[in-house]
Design an enzyme around this catalytic site. Sequence first.
Site, mmCIF file in Angstrom:
data_model
loop_
_atom_site.group_PDB
_atom_site.id
_atom_site.type_symbol
_atom_site.label_atom_id
_atom_site.label_comp_id
_atom_site.label_asym_id
_atom_site.label_seq_id
_atom_site.Cartn_x
_atom_site.Cartn_y
_atom_site.Cartn_z
ATOM 1 N N GLU A 122 -1.440 -53.974 77.972
ATOM 2 C CA GLU A 122 -1.968 -53.812 76.616
ATOM 3 C C GLU A 122 -1.115 -52.849 75.794
ATOM 4 O O GLU A 122 -0.937 -53.038 74.594
ATOM 5 C CB GLU A 122 -3.420 -53.342 76.655
ATOM 6 C CG GLU A 122 -4.417 -54.440 76.949
ATOM 7 C CD GLU A 122 -4.325 -55.604 75.963
ATOM 8 O OE1 GLU A 122 -4.029 -55.368 74.774
ATOM 9 O OE2 GLU A 122 -4.528 -56.745 76.387
ATOM 10 N N TYR A 145 -8.029 -50.102 69.098
ATOM 11 C CA TYR A 145 -7.743 -51.436 69.632
ATOM 12 C C TYR A 145 -7.584 -51.425 71.146
ATOM 13 O O TYR A 145 -8.231 -52.177 71.867
ATOM 14 C CB TYR A 145 -6.480 -52.045 69.009
ATOM 15 C CG TYR A 145 -5.989 -53.202 69.831
ATOM 16 C CD1 TYR A 145 -6.686 -54.408 69.797
ATOM 17 C CD2 TYR A 145 -4.925 -53.078 70.716
ATOM 18 C CE1 TYR A 145 -6.305 -55.480 70.600
ATOM 19 C CE2 TYR A 145 -4.539 -54.133 71.524
ATOM 20 C CZ TYR A 145 -5.226 -55.328 71.456
ATOM 21 O OH TYR A 145 -4.866 -56.359 72.267
ATOM 22 N N ASP A 196 -7.762 -56.722 66.573
ATOM 23 C CA ASP A 196 -6.362 -56.482 66.265
ATOM 24 C C ASP A 196 -6.034 -57.285 65.006
ATOM 25 O O ASP A 196 -6.924 -57.896 64.412
ATOM 26 C CB ASP A 196 -5.443 -56.841 67.443
ATOM 27 C CG ASP A 196 -5.353 -58.337 67.678
ATOM 28 O OD1 ASP A 196 -6.086 -59.105 67.010
ATOM 29 O OD2 ASP A 196 -4.547 -58.761 68.520
ATOM 30 N N CYS A 232 -5.789 -77.207 62.937
ATOM 31 C CA CYS A 232 -6.829 -76.300 63.444
ATOM 32 C C CYS A 232 -8.113 -77.047 63.768
ATOM 33 O O CYS A 232 -8.624 -77.807 62.945
ATOM 34 C CB CYS A 232 -7.116 -75.205 62.414
ATOM 35 S SG CYS A 232 -8.351 -74.019 62.974
#
Length: 266
Positions: free
Chosen positions: A6, A89, A107, A171
């Site tokens: 991360e 985050y 994020d 999408c």
Amino acid sequence: MVLVSETMLQQTQASRVAELLPPFLEMFPSIHTLASASNADVVLRWKGLGYNSRALRLRDAARAIVEHHGGVVPSTPHVLRSLPGVGPYTSAAIACFAYDVWTVVLDVNVRRVYSRWLRAQATTTDVAPEPELIALAERIIPRDAPSAWHHAVMDLGATICTARRPKCSACPLSELCPSSGTMHETVRLRRPEPIFRGEPRRLWRGRVVDVLRQAGASGMTLSALSTTVLGSDATDDEHQWLQDLYGVLERDGLVSRKGRRITLAH
DNA sequence: AATCCGGGGTA
DNA sequence: TACCCAGGATT
């Protein structure tokens, strides 16, 4: 593992992390090996990832975990948040992805997807206010699968619902999305970065660090470093500029001076 | 609130 | 080649 990945993902594309994470983990296979690494060790192995000070904070976080949390990465966002280099985050992401804790992970990708889902956005750069994003997130994140949910949203944001040219036609949510096809691209202005000899300062910083990576534990003198980076025909002003740059790197804990020799900090 | 922090990917 | 990029710390 998730702590390291991360941290890398804060700054680097996933494909590149996939490439650089394994060798890093091979060098620091446990939280203890990472915690005991010197600045030089960790910066050396951070090569190619950029943002060297983040490597130092990651090591500092490992030390805090060993010292205060029994060597186990904490699972609650609040506790994670207290670690060096771990902000809103990363704390949420570690809790979510490492422990599948239900938490709101925001994020830039998730913010963008949620914003476009909330209402028709006029431009590709519009983002909804934070409280609205959180309220939406709390309503739609499944109680029993927060990790899978966030992976899916991030993937959508990275591949379809992109920042500049969203592929609304591809999408799966386009029929239901109020922003589908409504956004026009906007140009955002950036302030120019400092330039030395026609190149960005950060590039010179990278060169200094890289020269010291090559120099190894024995290091080199400041004048040798300066000549290596600037060339033999550099002016006094240019040498002075590089010396000032060195001062900043020393302040940041990336380099240090032992006598007349300079090395990556230990 | 504004600025700094790297180096690779992409238009 | 110019431009784009994300989160955390610092001021």
